[in-house]
Design a protein around this motif. Structure first.
Motif, short mmCIF file in Angstrom:
data_model
loop_
_atom_site.label_atom_id
_atom_site.label_comp_id
_atom_site.label_asym_id
_atom_site.label_seq_id
_atom_site.Cartn_x
_atom_site.Cartn_y
_atom_site.Cartn_z
N THR A 211 -16.76 -31.84 17.33
CA THR A 211 -17.05 -30.81 16.34
C THR A 211 -18.03 -29.81 16.92
O THR A 211 -18.50 -29.97 18.04
CB THR A 211 -17.60 -31.42 15.03
N THR A 212 -18.35 -28.81 16.15
CA THR A 212 -19.30 -27.78 16.57
C THR A 212 -20.54 -27.86 15.70
O THR A 212 -20.44 -27.98 14.48
CB THR A 212 -18.68 -26.38 16.42
N ALA B 162 -14.10 -23.94 10.02
CA ALA B 162 -13.59 -25.16 10.66
C ALA B 162 -12.35 -24.81 11.47
O ALA B 162 -11.61 -23.90 11.13
CB ALA B 162 -13.27 -26.20 9.61
N GLN B 163 -12.13 -25.53 12.55
CA GLN B 163 -10.97 -25.33 13.40
C GLN B 163 -9.77 -26.12 12.87
O GLN B 163 -9.91 -26.90 11.92
CB GLN B 163 -11.30 -25.80 14.82
N MET B 164 -8.63 -25.98 13.50
CA MET B 164 -7.45 -26.71 13.04
C MET B 164 -7.49 -28.18 13.46
O MET B 164 -7.14 -29.06 12.69
CB MET B 164 -6.17 -26.06 13.59
N THR B 165 -7.92 -28.46 14.69
CA THR B 165 -7.96 -29.85 15.15
C THR B 165 -9.25 -30.51 14.69
O THR B 165 -9.24 -31.58 14.10
CB THR B 165 -7.86 -29.92 16.69
N ASN B 166 -10.38 -29.88 14.98
CA ASN B 166 -11.69 -30.38 14.57
C ASN B 166 -11.99 -29.73 13.23
O ASN B 166 -12.43 -28.60 13.16
CB ASN B 166 -12.75 -30.04 15.61
N CYS C 96 -20.64 -27.50 11.77
CA CYS C 96 -21.98 -27.55 11.17
C CYS C 96 -22.86 -26.46 11.76
O CYS C 96 -22.72 -26.11 12.93
CB CYS C 96 -22.64 -28.90 11.47
N THR C 97 -23.77 -25.94 10.93
CA THR C 97 -24.71 -24.93 11.39
C THR C 97 -26.09 -25.21 10.82
O THR C 97 -26.23 -25.92 9.82
CB THR C 97 -24.28 -23.52 10.95
#
Length: 189
Positions: free
Chosen positions: A107-108, A134-138, A142-143
């Motif tokens: 994740t980010t 949010a991405q398609m896979t992940n 979070c920020t």
């Protein structure tokens, strides 16, 4: 470990390194590289052990000589593909992203740090939000941003499962952090 059912493998964390501390620059753009922290899941112990492990890896991997090696490797890569036409490079880059892309990380988490506003805004700004999609896979991002003494941790996701938010709440409150939860209604794409 609570975020996955996997018992083996590695946790990889990429941490941005401000390169201006090594190479003073007056550019407006970011001048940063990343150093990677790797923790085998089998070696994850208590919180203090993990923090010590991360600190040791960060000290080693964000040192000027390691960052110089990374810059040199990036420059060499760019130089080696400079003469290849863009019409060939683009499909290859898309193919590589398709194979790796989001699959190389879980994740980010992006932390903008402390934002200081001009004094004339004192008393008018009580906090600040910062959200990533949010991405398609992940399916989770979070920020964190801090403004006017308020740290705002945001979660953007594409799933109804509240397990991640519940675990984050538990982790924060168990450390004595006062948490105020806000949310938005779930909506389908």
């Amino acid at each position: 470990k609570a975020a996955t059912d996997e018992l083996t493998g590695d946790i990889h964390i990429q941490v941005p390194v401000n390169m201006r501390k090594f190479y003073p620059s007056r550019t407006v753009r970011n001048f940063s590289m990343y150093c990677g922290v790797r923790i085998p899941m089998e070696e994850i112990g208590g919180k203090q052990e993990m923090i010590a492990n991360i600190k040791a890896q960060l000290a080693e991997k964000s040192a000027k000589d390691k960052m110089r090696e990374m810059i040199t490797a990036a420059v060499n890569l760019v130089s080696s593909i400079r003469m290849i036409p863009l019409v060939i490079k683009q499909p290859i880059a898309k193919m590589v992203y398709g194979f790796l892309g989001e699959k190389i990380y879980t994740t980010t988490f992006s932390n903008l740090g402390v934002v200081n506003m001009p004094k004339e805004f004192d008393g008018h700004i009580v906090g600040m939000d910062f959200c990533l999609g949010a991405q398609m896979t992940n399916r989770l991002a979070c920020t964190l941003i801090t403004c006017s003494g308020v740290a705002t941790f945001s979660i953007s996701k594409m799933t109804d499962d509240p397990t991640f938010e519940e675990k984050m709440y538990q982790l924060l409150t168990s450390d004595g952090i006062t948490v105020e939860v806000e949310g938005s209604e779930y909506y389908a794409r």
